[in-house]
Design an enzyme around this catalytic site. Structure first.
Site, PDB file in Angstrom:
ATOM      1  N   HIS A 118       0.884  -1.183   0.000  1.00 46.42           N
ATOM      2  CA  HIS A 118       0.000   0.000   0.000  1.00 46.42           C
ATOM      3  C   HIS A 118       0.916   1.226   0.000  1.00 46.42           C
ATOM      4  CE1 HIS A 118      -4.101   1.658   1.598  1.00 46.42           C
ATOM      5  NE2 HIS A 118      -3.481   2.564   0.863  1.00 46.42           N
ATOM      6  N   TYR A 119       1.105   1.793  -1.181  1.00 44.23           N
ATOM      7  CA  TYR A 119       2.131   2.830  -1.268  1.00 44.23           C
ATOM      8  C   TYR A 119       1.725   4.087  -0.498  1.00 44.23           C
ATOM      9  CZ  TYR A 119      -0.126   5.532  -5.104  1.00 44.23           C
ATOM     10  OH  TYR A 119      -0.957   6.298  -5.875  1.00 44.23           O
ATOM     11  N   HIS A 120       2.707   4.826  -0.046  1.00 40.24           N
ATOM     12  CA  HIS A 120       2.445   5.993   0.803  1.00 40.24           C
ATOM     13  C   HIS A 120       3.625   6.948   0.721  1.00 40.24           C
ATOM     14  CE1 HIS A 120       4.319   2.680   2.998  1.00 40.24           C
ATOM     15  NE2 HIS A 120       5.001   3.593   3.677  1.00 40.24           N
ATOM     16  N   TRP A 121       3.300   8.222   0.671  1.00 36.41           N
ATOM     17  CA  TRP A 121       4.318   9.274   0.625  1.00 36.41           C
ATOM     18  C   TRP A 121       4.641   9.717   2.037  1.00 36.41           C
ATOM     19  CZ3 TRP A 121       6.251  11.675  -3.953  1.00 36.41           C
ATOM     20  CH2 TRP A 121       5.723  11.144  -5.136  1.00 36.41           C
TER      21      TRP A 121
END
Ligand SMILES: [Zn+2]
Length: 160
Positions: A118-121
């Site tokens: 779950h990509y996240h910045w």
């Protein structure tokens, strides 16, 4: 860069083992945004406090969709994402007056991602001297502010 991102990575791995599942989807499923440390819900992305911050005010932005593919995200999602990054910079500048920011993401375990699917910045406020301070105390970050205080301080600025 590696040493910068590693402290919270280990914290994430540890917390994921006990909790199970995806921390972003878990936070979204809670009844209370305060409990989930969610500061803002956009149309397709949300802003959440990092529970294991590298610095005070360490924020993350993730899509609602449980996905690892930034490259497959559509333009309306990524446009909102950049708008939310701008919002984070404005609020953090106002509240914490940092000297700079590290903003970025780690895609894949080899790149240092603690949550790979779950990509996240990350938006990390930086102050002059904080890196050298970290070196002095041998990789242990002192976070002077507890996470609930950070949440209460930032939350009003994300409303409206
Ligand atoms: Zn997820």
């Amino acid at each position: 860069m590696k040493s910068l991102w590693s402290p919270w990575r280990y914290a994430y791995v540890a917390s994921n083992k006990s909790g199970g599942g995806c921390i972003f989807c878990q936070a979204l499923s809670l009844n209370s945004d305060e409990e989930g440390l969610i500061l803002y819900r956009g149309k397709q992305n949300f802003i959440i406090l990092n529970a294991f911050p590298y610095n005070n005010g360490h924020l993350m932005i993730a899509p609602y969709a449980h996905t690892s593919s930034l490259e497959e995200s559509d333009i309306t999602l990524t446009t909102e994402l950049v708008q939310l990054i701008q919002k984070c910079i404005k609020v953090l500048s106002l509240v914490y007056k940092p000297d700079g920011f590290n903003i970025g993401l780690n895609l894949g375990k080899v790149a240092g991602a603690g949550v790979t699917d779950h990509y996240h910045w990350h938006i990390v406020p930086r102050w002059n001297g904080d890196t050298s301070f970290m070196t002095v105390v041998s990789k242990t970050r002192v976070i002077p502010e507890d996470i609930q205080s950070t949440y209460k301080k930032l939350k009003p600025h994300f409303q409206g």
